[in-house]
Design a protein around this motif. Structure first.
Motif, PDB file in Angstrom:
ATOM      1  N   LEU A 106       0.800  -1.116   0.087  1.00  0.00           N
ATOM      2  CA  LEU A 106      -0.033   0.068   0.019  1.00  0.00           C
ATOM      3  C   LEU A 106       0.878   1.252   0.090  1.00  0.00           C
ATOM      4  N   VAL A 107       0.968   2.045  -1.216  1.00  0.00           N
ATOM      5  CA  VAL A 107       1.838   3.239  -1.426  1.00  0.00           C
ATOM      6  C   VAL A 107       1.001   4.512  -0.931  1.00  0.00           C
ATOM      7  N   GLU A 108       1.556   5.419   0.033  1.00  0.00           N
ATOM      8  CA  GLU A 108       0.815   6.398   0.328  1.00  0.00           C
ATOM      9  C   GLU A 108       1.692   7.543   1.162  1.00  0.00           C
ATOM     10  N   SER A 109       1.765   8.759   0.274  1.00  0.00           N
ATOM     11  CA  SER A 109       2.676   9.691   0.792  1.00  0.00           C
ATOM     12  C   SER A 109       2.155  10.690   1.975  1.00  0.00           C
ATOM     13  N   ARG A 110       1.002  10.748   2.302  1.00  0.00           N
ATOM     14  CA  ARG A 110       0.452  11.435   3.154  1.00  0.00           C
ATOM     15  C   ARG A 110       0.531  10.914   4.715  1.00  0.00           C
ATOM     16  N   ASP A 111       0.821  11.857   5.432  1.00  0.00           N
ATOM     17  CA  ASP A 111       1.546  11.089   6.777  1.00  0.00           C
ATOM     18  C   ASP A 111       0.139  10.400   7.688  1.00  0.00           C
ATOM     19  N   LYS A 112      -0.810  11.210   7.755  1.00  0.00           N
ATOM     20  CA  LYS A 112      -1.998  10.568   8.496  1.00  0.00           C
ATOM     21  C   LYS A 112      -2.430   9.350   8.067  1.00  0.00           C
ATOM     22  N   ARG A 113      -2.734   9.312   6.692  1.00  0.00           N
ATOM     23  CA  ARG A 113      -3.307   8.298   6.068  1.00  0.00           C
ATOM     24  C   ARG A 113      -2.065   6.999   6.095  1.00  0.00           C
ATOM     25  N   ALA A 114      -1.056   7.143   6.148  1.00  0.00           N
ATOM     26  CA  ALA A 114      -0.006   6.188   6.190  1.00  0.00           C
ATOM     27  C   ALA A 114       0.028   5.489   7.478  1.00  0.00           C
ATOM     28  N   THR A 115      -0.356   6.584   8.499  1.00  0.00           N
ATOM     29  CA  THR A 115      -0.455   5.900  10.011  1.00  0.00           C
ATOM     30  C   THR A 115      -1.633   5.248  10.103  1.00  0.00           C
ATOM     31  N   THR A 129       1.283  -8.141   3.642  1.00  0.00           N
ATOM     32  CA  THR A 129       0.760  -6.731   3.148  1.00  0.00           C
ATOM     33  C   THR A 129       1.657  -5.858   4.030  1.00  0.00           C
ATOM     34  N   HIS A 130       1.986  -4.738   3.498  1.00  0.00           N
ATOM     35  CA  HIS A 130       2.844  -3.713   3.765  1.00  0.00           C
ATOM     36  C   HIS A 130       2.555  -2.187   3.413  1.00  0.00           C
ATOM     37  N   VAL A 131       2.976  -1.506   4.251  1.00  0.00           N
ATOM     38  CA  VAL A 131       2.570  -0.066   4.028  1.00  0.00           C
ATOM     39  C   VAL A 131       4.199   0.618   3.699  1.00  0.00           C
ATOM     40  N   PHE A 132       4.110   1.394   2.480  1.00  0.00           N
ATOM     41  CA  PHE A 132       5.112   2.208   1.896  1.00  0.00           C
ATOM     42  C   PHE A 132       4.686   3.584   2.150  1.00  0.00           C
ATOM     43  N   HIS A 133       5.472   4.336   3.266  1.00  0.00           N
ATOM     44  CA  HIS A 133       5.039   5.878   3.422  1.00  0.00           C
ATOM     45  C   HIS A 133       6.209   6.562   2.681  1.00  0.00           C
ATOM     46  N   GLY A 134       5.696   7.254   1.566  1.00  0.00           N
ATOM     47  CA  GLY A 134       6.586   7.777   0.656  1.00  0.00           C
ATOM     48  C   GLY A 134       5.988   8.033  -0.744  1.00  0.00           C
ATOM     49  N   LEU A 143      11.983  -1.102  -2.253  1.00  0.00           N
ATOM     50  CA  LEU A 143      11.765  -2.315  -2.175  1.00  0.00           C
ATOM     51  C   LEU A 143      13.122  -3.262  -2.558  1.00  0.00           C
ATOM     52  N   ALA A 144      14.069  -2.682  -3.533  1.00  0.00           N
ATOM     53  CA  ALA A 144      15.129  -3.313  -4.047  1.00  0.00           C
ATOM     54  C   ALA A 144      16.119  -3.474  -2.886  1.00  0.00           C
ATOM     55  N   LEU A 145      16.136  -2.313  -1.995  1.00  0.00           N
ATOM     56  CA  LEU A 145      17.094  -2.602  -0.982  1.00  0.00           C
ATOM     57  C   LEU A 145      16.640  -3.674  -0.032  1.00  0.00           C
ATOM     58  N   ARG A 146      15.398  -4.025   0.024  1.00  0.00           N
ATOM     59  CA  ARG A 146      15.035  -4.960   0.905  1.00  0.00           C
ATOM     60  C   ARG A 146      15.225  -6.480   0.363  1.00  0.00           C
ATOM     61  N   GLY A 147      15.706  -6.507  -1.086  1.00  0.00           N
ATOM     62  CA  GLY A 147      15.806  -7.684  -1.681  1.00  0.00           C
ATOM     63  C   GLY A 147      14.852  -8.056  -2.534  1.00  0.00           C
ATOM     64  N   ASN A 148      13.745  -7.209  -2.678  1.00  0.00           N
ATOM     65  CA  ASN A 148      12.589  -7.665  -3.398  1.00  0.00           C
ATOM     66  C   ASN A 148      12.897  -7.527  -5.143  1.00  0.00           C
ATOM     67  N   HIS A 149      11.680  -7.730  -5.963  1.00  0.00           N
ATOM     68  CA  HIS A 149      11.662  -7.810  -7.370  1.00  0.00           C
ATOM     69  C   HIS A 149      12.123  -6.390  -7.848  1.00  0.00           C
ATOM     70  N   ALA A 150      12.625  -6.233  -8.891  1.00  0.00           N
ATOM     71  CA  ALA A 150      13.085  -5.063  -9.285  1.00  0.00           C
ATOM     72  C   ALA A 150      11.946  -4.248  -9.942  1.00  0.00           C
ATOM     73  N   THR A 151      10.890  -5.197 -10.292  1.00  0.00           N
ATOM     74  CA  THR A 151       9.737  -4.398 -10.826  1.00  0.00           C
ATOM     75  C   THR A 151       8.389  -5.272 -10.576  1.00  0.00           C
ATOM     76  N   ALA A 152       7.156  -4.524 -10.570  1.00  0.00           N
ATOM     77  CA  ALA A 152       6.042  -5.154 -10.125  1.00  0.00           C
ATOM     78  C   ALA A 152       5.422  -5.930 -11.106  1.00  0.00           C
ATOM     79  N   ASP A 153       4.595  -6.912 -10.796  1.00  0.00           N
ATOM     80  CA  ASP A 153       3.737  -7.912 -11.551  1.00  0.00           C
ATOM     81  C   ASP A 153       2.452  -7.191 -11.901  1.00  0.00           C
ATOM     82  N   LEU A 154       2.035  -6.313 -10.700  1.00  0.00           N
ATOM     83  CA  LEU A 154       0.476  -5.871 -10.946  1.00  0.00           C
ATOM     84  C   LEU A 154       0.639  -4.579 -10.017  1.00  0.00           C
TER      85      LEU A 154
END
Length: 225
Positions: A106-115, A129-134, A143-154
């Protein structure tokens, strides 16, 4: 008078009324999410509707039909999924209660919504299921720094940006033949209007809030050598 916090039985009845039944476990998770959303919404205006039935009928309904739609796509067993502009977790959080495949961000840049998203995901214990605040354009580097895929499937987009801007924005984020699914209030444009490098799959429509909504699946096409 509508109860502010639904029971699992309330949610199960609402889902049956919409023609998309859920299991007892799914109803329990959805009821917990809706109860939390209504409480937070009173303080920070996360969504427009104030009571859970309106939220369910106009917003959660997208997730119920989206789960079935995604099951019909060729995404593999463990797709990497990005939900851009996740906001209050719609469609992502209800979706994950009934469609747990792969890894979902779940990708969200706004602080309150990410919280709120972190709180809801934590309380529900949603698998993978994870939250990316940014900013959305930063998510893959993170995600690459975490060892994930380089690109998304969906990639899932609901009112993140207009589709003509969205397609060039998400193209570098998708693997070749990866899919972006746009949730829209109108039918998809003719194929001739799509920019080069995109191939439409069969769209779907469904009822929501007395209107018709649509899923537009578009695949990233690799140019011929």
């Amino acid at each position: 008078m509508t109860k502010s916090v639904p029971t699992p039985a309330d949610v199960a009845a609402a889902a049956r009324r919409l023609g998309r039944p859920v299991t007892e476990a799914q109803a329990a998770s959805l009821a917990q999410y809706l109860g939390q959303l209504v409480k937070w919404n009173a303080r920070m205006n996360l969504v427009g509707p104030a009571d859970w039935t309106a939220i369910f009928d106009t917003l959660v309904v997208d997730s119920l039909y989206l789960a079935d739609f995604l099951n019909g796509l060729q995404l593999g067993d463990t797709p990497l999924c990005l939900d851009l502009g996740a906001g209050a977790g719609l469609p992502g959080i209800p979706l994950r209660t009934i469609w747990p495949r792969g890894e979902y961000w779940l990708v969200e840049s706004r602080d309150k919504r990410a919280t709120f998203l972190r709180s809801a995901v934590g309380r529900l214990g949603l698998a993978a299921t994870h939250v990316f605040h940014g900013r959305a354009e930063e998510v893959l580097d993170s995600l690459a720094l975490r060892g994930n895929h380089a690109t998304a499937d969906l990639i899932v987009s609901r009112a993140f940006m207009p589709w003509r801007e969205l397609l060039p924005f998400v193209r570098p984020m998708l693997r070749p033949w990866g899919t972006v699914v746009i949730l829209a209030n109108t039918p998809p444009p003719p194929e001739a209007e799509l920019p080069a490098g995109w191939s439409p799959a069969e769209a779907a429509s469904y009822p929501a809030g007395g209107k018709t909504r649509y899923f537009w699946p578009l695949q990233r096409v690799e140019p011929q050598p």
